[in-house]
Design a protein around this motif. Sequence first.
Motif, PDB file in Angstrom:
ATOM      1  N   LYS A 113       1.708   7.074   4.973  1.00 24.36           N
ATOM      2  CA  LYS A 113       1.016   6.780   3.761  1.00 24.36           C
ATOM      3  C   LYS A 113       0.353   5.447   3.962  1.00 24.36           C
ATOM      4  O   LYS A 113       0.532   4.428   4.971  1.00 24.36           O
ATOM      5  CB  LYS A 113       2.400   6.327   3.070  1.00 24.36           C
ATOM      6  N   TYR A 114      -0.594   4.919   3.018  1.00 29.00           N
ATOM      7  CA  TYR A 114      -1.493   3.860   3.055  1.00 29.00           C
ATOM      8  C   TYR A 114      -1.033   3.155   1.907  1.00 29.00           C
ATOM      9  O   TYR A 114      -1.119   3.608   1.001  1.00 29.00           O
ATOM     10  CB  TYR A 114      -2.954   4.060   3.194  1.00 29.00           C
ATOM     11  N   TYR A 115      -0.788   1.777   1.886  1.00 22.13           N
ATOM     12  CA  TYR A 115      -0.634   0.891   1.016  1.00 22.13           C
ATOM     13  C   TYR A 115      -1.544  -0.418   0.971  1.00 22.13           C
ATOM     14  O   TYR A 115      -1.699  -0.959   2.179  1.00 22.13           O
ATOM     15  CB  TYR A 115       0.893   0.165   1.128  1.00 22.13           C
ATOM     16  N   ALA A 116      -2.250  -0.518   0.163  1.00 27.55           N
ATOM     17  CA  ALA A 116      -3.289  -1.812   0.038  1.00 27.55           C
ATOM     18  C   ALA A 116      -2.518  -3.075  -1.126  1.00 27.55           C
ATOM     19  O   ALA A 116      -2.047  -2.402  -2.209  1.00 27.55           O
ATOM     20  CB  ALA A 116      -4.604  -1.297  -0.398  1.00 27.55           C
ATOM     21  N   ILE A 117      -2.733  -4.297  -0.581  1.00 30.35           N
ATOM     22  CA  ILE A 117      -2.127  -5.275  -1.438  1.00 30.35           C
ATOM     23  C   ILE A 117      -3.112  -6.245  -1.400  1.00 30.35           C
ATOM     24  O   ILE A 117      -3.731  -6.608  -0.476  1.00 30.35           O
ATOM     25  CB  ILE A 117      -0.810  -5.692  -0.748  1.00 30.35           C
ATOM     26  N   THR A 118      -3.310  -6.964  -2.761  1.00 32.30           N
ATOM     27  CA  THR A 118      -4.164  -8.147  -2.760  1.00 32.30           C
ATOM     28  C   THR A 118      -3.317  -9.307  -2.938  1.00 32.30           C
ATOM     29  O   THR A 118      -2.624  -8.998  -3.978  1.00 32.30           O
ATOM     30  CB  THR A 118      -5.310  -7.978  -3.749  1.00 32.30           C
ATOM     31  N   VAL A 119      -3.447 -10.281  -2.207  1.00 29.49           N
ATOM     32  CA  VAL A 119      -2.726 -11.647  -2.613  1.00 29.49           C
ATOM     33  C   VAL A 119      -3.715 -12.673  -2.753  1.00 29.49           C
ATOM     34  O   VAL A 119      -4.401 -12.873  -1.887  1.00 29.49           O
ATOM     35  CB  VAL A 119      -1.779 -12.042  -1.551  1.00 29.49           C
TER      36      VAL A 119
ATOM     37  N   ALA B  30      -1.416   9.317   0.404  1.00 30.67           N
ATOM     38  CA  ALA B  30      -0.927  10.072   1.366  1.00 30.67           C
ATOM     39  C   ALA B  30      -2.034  10.572   2.521  1.00 30.67           C
ATOM     40  O   ALA B  30      -3.148  10.422   1.934  1.00 30.67           O
ATOM     41  CB  ALA B  30      -0.111  11.369   0.829  1.00 30.67           C
ATOM     42  N   PHE B  31      -1.656  10.795   3.402  1.00 32.55           N
ATOM     43  CA  PHE B  31      -2.473  11.347   4.668  1.00 32.55           C
ATOM     44  C   PHE B  31      -2.883  12.655   4.277  1.00 32.55           C
ATOM     45  O   PHE B  31      -2.105  13.293   3.617  1.00 32.55           O
ATOM     46  CB  PHE B  31      -2.277  11.167   5.907  1.00 32.55           C
ATOM     47  N   GLY B  32      -4.140  13.133   4.682  1.00 33.66           N
ATOM     48  CA  GLY B  32      -4.258  14.509   4.149  1.00 33.66           C
ATOM     49  C   GLY B  32      -3.892  15.588   5.162  1.00 33.66           C
ATOM     50  O   GLY B  32      -3.303  15.311   6.444  1.00 33.66           O
ATOM     51  N   ASP B  33      -3.922  16.843   4.668  1.00 35.81           N
ATOM     52  CA  ASP B  33      -3.183  18.074   5.572  1.00 35.81           C
ATOM     53  C   ASP B  33      -4.097  17.749   7.185  1.00 35.81           C
ATOM     54  O   ASP B  33      -5.335  18.044   6.800  1.00 35.81           O
ATOM     55  CB  ASP B  33      -3.224  19.178   4.884  1.00 35.81           C
ATOM     56  N   GLY B  34      -3.333  17.990   7.950  1.00 31.22           N
ATOM     57  CA  GLY B  34      -4.049  18.277   9.222  1.00 31.22           C
ATOM     58  C   GLY B  34      -4.404  16.788   9.898  1.00 31.22           C
ATOM     59  O   GLY B  34      -4.835  16.692  10.995  1.00 31.22           O
TER      60      GLY B  34
ATOM     61  N   PRO C 218      -5.473 -16.002  -3.538  1.00 26.94           N
ATOM     62  CA  PRO C 218      -6.860 -15.729  -3.740  1.00 26.94           C
ATOM     63  C   PRO C 218      -7.700 -15.058  -2.821  1.00 26.94           C
ATOM     64  O   PRO C 218      -8.890 -14.908  -3.108  1.00 26.94           O
ATOM     65  CB  PRO C 218      -7.543 -17.346  -4.243  1.00 26.94           C
ATOM     66  N   GLN C 219      -7.119 -14.906  -1.844  1.00 26.79           N
ATOM     67  CA  GLN C 219      -8.014 -14.401  -0.451  1.00 26.79           C
ATOM     68  C   GLN C 219      -7.391 -13.775   0.577  1.00 26.79           C
ATOM     69  O   GLN C 219      -7.985 -13.516   1.516  1.00 26.79           O
ATOM     70  CB  GLN C 219      -8.726 -15.842   0.131  1.00 26.79           C
ATOM     71  N   ILE C 220      -6.448 -12.805   0.358  1.00 29.10           N
ATOM     72  CA  ILE C 220      -5.879 -11.882   1.360  1.00 29.10           C
ATOM     73  C   ILE C 220      -5.772 -10.482   0.905  1.00 29.10           C
ATOM     74  O   ILE C 220      -5.398 -10.116  -0.056  1.00 29.10           O
ATOM     75  CB  ILE C 220      -4.312 -12.448   1.537  1.00 29.10           C
ATOM     76  N   PHE C 221      -5.938  -9.597   1.906  1.00 28.01           N
ATOM     77  CA  PHE C 221      -5.850  -8.441   1.680  1.00 28.01           C
ATOM     78  C   PHE C 221      -5.055  -7.822   2.692  1.00 28.01           C
ATOM     79  O   PHE C 221      -5.131  -8.071   4.026  1.00 28.01           O
ATOM     80  CB  PHE C 221      -7.104  -7.168   1.911  1.00 28.01           C
ATOM     81  N   ILE C 222      -3.812  -7.052   2.470  1.00 27.48           N
ATOM     82  CA  ILE C 222      -2.890  -6.504   3.299  1.00 27.48           C
ATOM     83  C   ILE C 222      -2.816  -5.019   3.311  1.00 27.48           C
ATOM     84  O   ILE C 222      -2.740  -4.369   2.214  1.00 27.48           O
ATOM     85  CB  ILE C 222      -1.426  -7.196   3.077  1.00 27.48           C
ATOM     86  N   ASN C 223      -3.101  -4.418   4.350  1.00 27.44           N
ATOM     87  CA  ASN C 223      -3.191  -2.835   4.558  1.00 27.44           C
ATOM     88  C   ASN C 223      -2.034  -2.374   5.597  1.00 27.44           C
ATOM     89  O   ASN C 223      -1.908  -2.612   6.804  1.00 27.44           O
ATOM     90  CB  ASN C 223      -4.467  -2.267   4.966  1.00 27.44           C
ATOM     91  N   LEU C 224      -1.045  -1.352   4.848  1.00 31.93           N
ATOM     92  CA  LEU C 224       0.143  -1.051   5.665  1.00 31.93           C
ATOM     93  C   LEU C 224      -0.176   0.136   6.058  1.00 31.93           C
ATOM     94  O   LEU C 224      -0.436   1.061   4.937  1.00 31.93           O
ATOM     95  CB  LEU C 224       1.230  -1.119   4.975  1.00 31.93           C
ATOM     96  N   VAL C 225      -0.009   0.925   7.213  1.00 35.62           N
ATOM     97  CA  VAL C 225      -0.136   2.166   7.707  1.00 35.62           C
ATOM     98  C   VAL C 225       0.918   2.215   8.686  1.00 35.62           C
ATOM     99  O   VAL C 225       1.563   1.384   9.210  1.00 35.62           O
ATOM    100  CB  VAL C 225      -1.575   2.460   8.309  1.00 35.62           C
ATOM    101  N   PRO C 226       1.429   3.280   8.918  1.00 30.20           N
ATOM    102  CA  PRO C 226       3.023   3.456   9.670  1.00 30.20           C
ATOM    103  C   PRO C 226       2.787   2.936  10.963  1.00 30.20           C
ATOM    104  O   PRO C 226       3.949   2.263  11.493  1.00 30.20           O
ATOM    105  CB  PRO C 226       2.831   5.182  10.001  1.00 30.20           C
ATOM    106  N   ASP C 227       1.650   2.896  11.667  1.00 25.22           N
ATOM    107  CA  ASP C 227       1.511   2.558  13.327  1.00 25.22           C
ATOM    108  C   ASP C 227       1.173   1.014  13.461  1.00 25.22           C
ATOM    109  O   ASP C 227       0.915   0.460  14.569  1.00 25.22           O
ATOM    110  CB  ASP C 227       1.200   3.325  14.171  1.00 25.22           C
ATOM    111  N   HIS C 228       0.560   0.390  12.305  1.00 29.72           N
ATOM    112  CA  HIS C 228      -0.139  -1.002  12.382  1.00 29.72           C
ATOM    113  C   HIS C 228      -0.481  -1.630  11.137  1.00 29.72           C
ATOM    114  O   HIS C 228      -0.269  -0.698   9.855  1.00 29.72           O
ATOM    115  CB  HIS C 228      -1.541  -0.877  13.332  1.00 29.72           C
ATOM    116  N   VAL C 229      -0.988  -2.497  11.163  1.00 31.52           N
ATOM    117  CA  VAL C 229      -1.280  -3.274   9.680  1.00 31.52           C
ATOM    118  C   VAL C 229      -2.387  -3.948   9.934  1.00 31.52           C
ATOM    119  O   VAL C 229      -2.812  -4.570  11.049  1.00 31.52           O
ATOM    120  CB  VAL C 229      -0.057  -4.460   9.639  1.00 31.52           C
TER     121      VAL C 229
END
Length: 384
Positions: free
Chosen positions: A274-280, A245-249, A282-293
């Motif tokens: 919220k921030y979600y991190a995913i490892t696929v 979760a994003f911090g207060d403020g 053998p060589q991929i990282f996916i980072n999800l945030v509300p307004d971009h990836v």
Amino acid sequence: MAAPEIPDIESALMPTLGGRYYTDPGIFVSEQEQIFESMWFCAARSSDLANPGAFKKVTVGRESVLIVRGRDGGLRAFLNICRHRGAMLCTEDSGQVRRNLQCPYHAWTYGLDGRLVAAPNMAALKDAAGRDIDRQEYGLVSVALREWLGYAWVCLADTPPSFGNEVIGAVTERLGDASVIDRYEIGSLEVGRRITYDVAANWKLIIENFMECYHCATIHPELTEVLPEFADGLAAQYFVGHGAAFGDGVDGFTVDGGAGFDALPGVTEAEDRKYYAITVRPQIFINLVPDHVIFHRMYPLSVDRTIVECDWLYSRDVTEFGRDVSHSVELFHRVNQQDFDACERTQPTMSSKAYRNGGVLVPSEHHIGEFHSWLLDKLTEGAR
């Protein structure tokens, strides 16, 4: 919102891999064969090959792979090798041809579908049985290709593993629900910024670093300001379905916590802030945030060198109107630099006798042990 409590697990330290797994060229060759040349490998952003005749050269394991946009609009992948005498067809990293691919050595020429279409004195050429050359048989060697999330994934295996199980399944396992990633509509997003990093470290060190947050309070001050729970040492990936979760403020996933852009249309209230991190593997990282990836692709080139290409993906209204993405790019660019500096600090010591038997994992890093077990299983399978 605080991170979930660590579940009941043994508090004992767990051993890591020994140092030779990060320095032994023979182990790296086995990894190339059993992992990078056997699994689905994310090779290129599909939109980078916009027009028929566009091509991109990618190193996958020990092979040079050519991804080509055909005249029918489809993407295909081939080994980047002329069938005549083995010369590399394309030496440029990317480019555009008008109609065909031609070997610069003896001018054997291939269609964008890989079929042999011309060669000097071709009418007089015969196969070993005296027949006219079969243009399909002497065409380029095809490589399996799937498109997903707006990227071209290739597999060098003669019989590729299930894409659904290996790739989509990894994302589902992390998020707990296959539909979550669909809501971000990654395939329709556009590259707002791309940065390529040349990292003097073994690919596994980069994966291990990305998987844990025990280091976050030490080297990621900007990230822990935005995601305060990371200062406690627990990575979001530790828990199925958990988003940090994003911090207060904090108004956005930006370097100063300031506002970013409107949330992507499919993002739900539960996923917002919220921030979600995913490892696929053998060589991929996916980072999800509300307004971009943020989408990382690793290209392991040697036992101690890895190219990492990182895309910041935004909705079309952000890229088309030239909106300033620098604040959101800068946050994870700093994270990348901090992480890769740590990996480069670690790589030279992997050959020390002090690390001959490896190090240890603390409880919040125990999930890295599963990655090590997976790696050893892969290498063992190849030795059978």
